[in-house]
Design a protein around this motif. Structure first.
Motif, mmCIF file in Angstrom:
data_model
loop_
_atom_site.group_PDB
_atom_site.id
_atom_site.type_symbol
_atom_site.label_atom_id
_atom_site.label_comp_id
_atom_site.label_asym_id
_atom_site.label_seq_id
_atom_site.Cartn_x
_atom_site.Cartn_y
_atom_site.Cartn_z
ATOM 1 N N LEU A 69 -20.557 26.979 -31.175
ATOM 2 C CA LEU A 69 -21.613 26.686 -30.199
ATOM 3 C C LEU A 69 -21.813 25.184 -30.018
ATOM 4 O O LEU A 69 -21.923 24.689 -28.892
ATOM 5 C CB LEU A 69 -22.936 27.348 -30.617
ATOM 6 N N LEU A 70 -21.839 24.445 -31.130
ATOM 7 C CA LEU A 70 -22.004 22.992 -31.039
ATOM 8 C C LEU A 70 -20.799 22.331 -30.374
ATOM 9 O O LEU A 70 -20.956 21.414 -29.552
ATOM 10 C CB LEU A 70 -22.242 22.394 -32.423
ATOM 11 N N LEU A 75 -18.353 19.754 -25.631
ATOM 12 C CA LEU A 75 -17.300 19.738 -24.621
ATOM 13 C C LEU A 75 -17.890 19.808 -23.212
ATOM 14 O O LEU A 75 -17.393 19.144 -22.292
ATOM 15 C CB LEU A 75 -16.308 20.880 -24.861
ATOM 16 N N VAL A 76 -18.953 20.588 -23.050
ATOM 17 C CA VAL A 76 -19.633 20.646 -21.754
ATOM 18 C C VAL A 76 -20.187 19.276 -21.389
ATOM 19 O O VAL A 76 -20.153 18.863 -20.228
ATOM 20 C CB VAL A 76 -20.752 21.717 -21.767
ATOM 21 N N ARG A 77 -20.666 18.550 -22.382
ATOM 22 C CA ARG A 77 -21.190 17.192 -22.151
ATOM 23 C C ARG A 77 -20.073 16.150 -22.080
ATOM 24 O O ARG A 77 -20.337 14.973 -22.009
ATOM 25 C CB ARG A 77 -22.173 16.819 -23.258
ATOM 26 N N LYS A 78 -18.825 16.621 -22.121
ATOM 27 C CA LYS A 78 -17.643 15.759 -22.040
ATOM 28 C C LYS A 78 -17.568 14.731 -23.174
ATOM 29 O O LYS A 78 -17.118 13.604 -22.988
ATOM 30 C CB LYS A 78 -17.571 15.075 -20.676
ATOM 31 N N ALA A 79 -18.027 15.149 -24.343
ATOM 32 C CA ALA A 79 -17.897 14.298 -25.535
ATOM 33 C C ALA A 79 -16.427 14.293 -25.939
ATOM 34 O O ALA A 79 -15.708 15.269 -25.722
ATOM 35 C CB ALA A 79 -18.760 14.842 -26.663
ATOM 36 N N PRO A 80 -15.946 13.208 -26.530
ATOM 37 C CA PRO A 80 -14.527 13.163 -26.937
ATOM 38 C C PRO A 80 -14.254 14.172 -28.047
ATOM 39 O O PRO A 80 -15.075 14.375 -28.938
ATOM 40 C CB PRO A 80 -14.342 11.728 -27.434
ATOM 41 N N PHE A 81 -13.105 14.806 -27.955
ATOM 42 C CA PHE A 81 -12.693 15.764 -28.974
ATOM 43 C C PHE A 81 -12.331 14.990 -30.234
ATOM 44 O O PHE A 81 -11.686 13.942 -30.157
ATOM 45 C CB PHE A 81 -11.495 16.573 -28.468
ATOM 46 N N PRO A 82 -12.727 15.473 -31.417
ATOM 47 C CA PRO A 82 -12.398 14.742 -32.647
ATOM 48 C C PRO A 82 -10.879 14.607 -32.834
ATOM 49 O O PRO A 82 -10.118 15.514 -32.521
ATOM 50 C CB PRO A 82 -13.001 15.606 -33.755
ATOM 51 N N THR A 83 -10.508 13.484 -33.382
ATOM 52 C CA THR A 83 -9.088 13.242 -33.659
ATOM 53 C C THR A 83 -8.680 13.993 -34.926
ATOM 54 O O THR A 83 -9.539 14.470 -35.688
ATOM 55 C CB THR A 83 -8.820 11.740 -33.864
ATOM 56 N N ARG A 84 -7.364 14.034 -35.151
ATOM 57 C CA ARG A 84 -6.864 14.685 -36.377
ATOM 58 C C ARG A 84 -7.442 13.989 -37.610
ATOM 59 O O ARG A 84 -7.836 14.630 -38.579
ATOM 60 C CB ARG A 84 -5.339 14.632 -36.376
ATOM 61 N N ARG A 85 -7.476 12.655 -37.568
ATOM 62 C CA ARG A 85 -8.020 11.872 -38.686
ATOM 63 C C ARG A 85 -9.486 12.243 -38.950
ATOM 64 O O ARG A 85 -9.911 12.382 -40.105
ATOM 65 C CB ARG A 85 -7.892 10.382 -38.368
ATOM 66 N N GLU A 86 -10.263 12.412 -37.896
ATOM 67 C CA GLU A 86 -11.684 12.772 -38.046
ATOM 68 C C GLU A 86 -11.850 14.189 -38.591
ATOM 69 O O GLU A 86 -12.720 14.444 -39.425
ATOM 70 C CB GLU A 86 -12.396 12.608 -36.695
ATOM 71 N N TRP A 87 -11.003 15.122 -38.129
ATOM 72 C CA TRP A 87 -11.040 16.485 -38.672
ATOM 73 C C TRP A 87 -10.729 16.470 -40.168
ATOM 74 O O TRP A 87 -11.433 17.099 -40.962
ATOM 75 C CB TRP A 87 -10.016 17.377 -37.958
ATOM 76 N N LEU A 88 -9.649 15.752 -40.538
ATOM 77 C CA LEU A 88 -9.258 15.710 -41.949
ATOM 78 C C LEU A 88 -10.309 15.014 -42.809
ATOM 79 O O LEU A 88 -10.586 15.448 -43.932
ATOM 80 C CB LEU A 88 -7.900 15.014 -42.095
ATOM 81 N N LEU A 189 -18.176 9.023 -43.206
ATOM 82 C CA LEU A 189 -17.015 9.522 -42.459
ATOM 83 C C LEU A 189 -16.778 8.735 -41.177
ATOM 84 O O LEU A 189 -17.737 8.249 -40.566
ATOM 85 C CB LEU A 189 -17.238 10.985 -42.056
ATOM 86 N N PRO A 190 -15.522 8.634 -40.754
ATOM 87 C CA PRO A 190 -15.268 8.066 -39.425
ATOM 88 C C PRO A 190 -15.798 9.042 -38.367
ATOM 89 O O PRO A 190 -15.497 10.228 -38.415
ATOM 90 C CB PRO A 190 -13.739 7.962 -39.361
ATOM 91 N N MET A 191 -16.612 8.557 -37.469
ATOM 92 C CA MET A 191 -17.229 9.404 -36.451
ATOM 93 C C MET A 191 -16.456 9.327 -35.147
ATOM 94 O O MET A 191 -15.818 8.311 -34.859
ATOM 95 C CB MET A 191 -18.679 8.963 -36.214
ATOM 96 N N PRO A 192 -16.487 10.416 -34.345
ATOM 97 C CA PRO A 192 -15.820 10.358 -33.039
ATOM 98 C C PRO A 192 -16.387 9.217 -32.199
ATOM 99 O O PRO A 192 -17.566 8.912 -32.265
ATOM 100 C CB PRO A 192 -16.158 11.706 -32.408
ATOM 101 N N ARG A 193 -15.509 8.573 -31.433
ATOM 102 C CA ARG A 193 -15.963 7.481 -30.593
ATOM 103 C C ARG A 193 -16.826 8.019 -29.459
ATOM 104 O O ARG A 193 -16.675 9.148 -29.027
ATOM 105 C CB ARG A 193 -14.760 6.712 -30.039
ATOM 106 N N GLU A 194 -17.692 7.203 -28.954
ATOM 107 C CA GLU A 194 -18.629 7.617 -27.887
ATOM 108 C C GLU A 194 -17.963 7.568 -26.543
ATOM 109 O O GLU A 194 -17.199 6.751 -26.230
ATOM 110 C CB GLU A 194 -19.855 6.692 -27.895
#
Length: 194
Positions: A69-70, A75-88, A189-194
């Motif tokens: 849900l989050l 994604l609806v707000r067009k936020a950047p998708f987390p990178t592989r590095r951020e997921w890990l 943690l490294p956060m997704p870029r804005e």
């Protein structure tokens, strides 16, 4: 005619109220009330859920649904998708927060009263302060005093049905420590870029 009273902001604090209550507006009080009811009933809800579902399945399904849900909202707000590095990078914190922190609580609730769980989970701020100090952050005496009074309040309010098997009670303490460690790690943690 004095127009000061007429032009005064409707949200500004009432000087007649005690200082501790001046910043609490009706929306803030409503939000805190909702938070207290929802969060305060979590351990009771878990107690009932683990009677009909396996504990880890129930916890996993709860957080998988919340995460989807989050993610959908972002994604609806067009936020950047987390990178592989951020997921890990988020994996250790996620395991500590959700699998250890909440999963172990759910596992223990078949053998521990929800009151005892609530009191033991109240140790999270204490664990968090100790872990943060080991990571180089300083906790002031005033903060330690606040933590002590807060935990004392939890103990006083939690007195009641504090029963459980020793192993399950220990599992709740491990869950609290895991949640505190996960919280401290997540802040770094490294956060997704804005």
């Amino acid at each position: 005619m004095d127009t000061t009273a007429e032009t005064k902001d409707a949200c500004s604090p009432d000087p007649k109220r005690p200082a501790a209550w001046r910043g609490i507006t009706a929306p803030v009080a409503l939000c805190l009330g909702v938070l207290y009811v929802i969060w305060g009933s979590t351990y009771l809800a878990i107690r009932y859920v683990v009677e009909v579902l396996p504990a880890m399945l129930a916890s996993g399904a709860r957080f998988a649904l919340a995460g989807c849900l989050l993610m959908g909202f972002l994604l609806v707000r067009k936020a950047p998708f987390p990178t592989r590095r951020e997921w890990l990078a988020s994996a250790p914190g996620g395991v500590l927060l959700f699998m250890v922190g909440n999963g172990f609580v759910a596992l223990s609730e078949k053998h521990v009263s929800s009151s005892a769980v609530a009191v033991l989970v109240g140790t999270v701020p204490l664990f968090s302060a100790v872990i943060a100090s080991q990571m180089g952050e300083r906790t002031s005496r005033r903060q330690w005093l606040g933590l002590a009074f807060g935990f004392l309040g939890i103990l006083v309010m939690g007195i009641g049905d504090l029963r459980g098997t020793p192993g399950s009670l220990l599992l709740v303490l491990v869950a609290a420590a895991g949640w505190a460690l996960g919280t401290n790690l997540s802040r770094r943690l490294p956060m997704p870029r804005e």
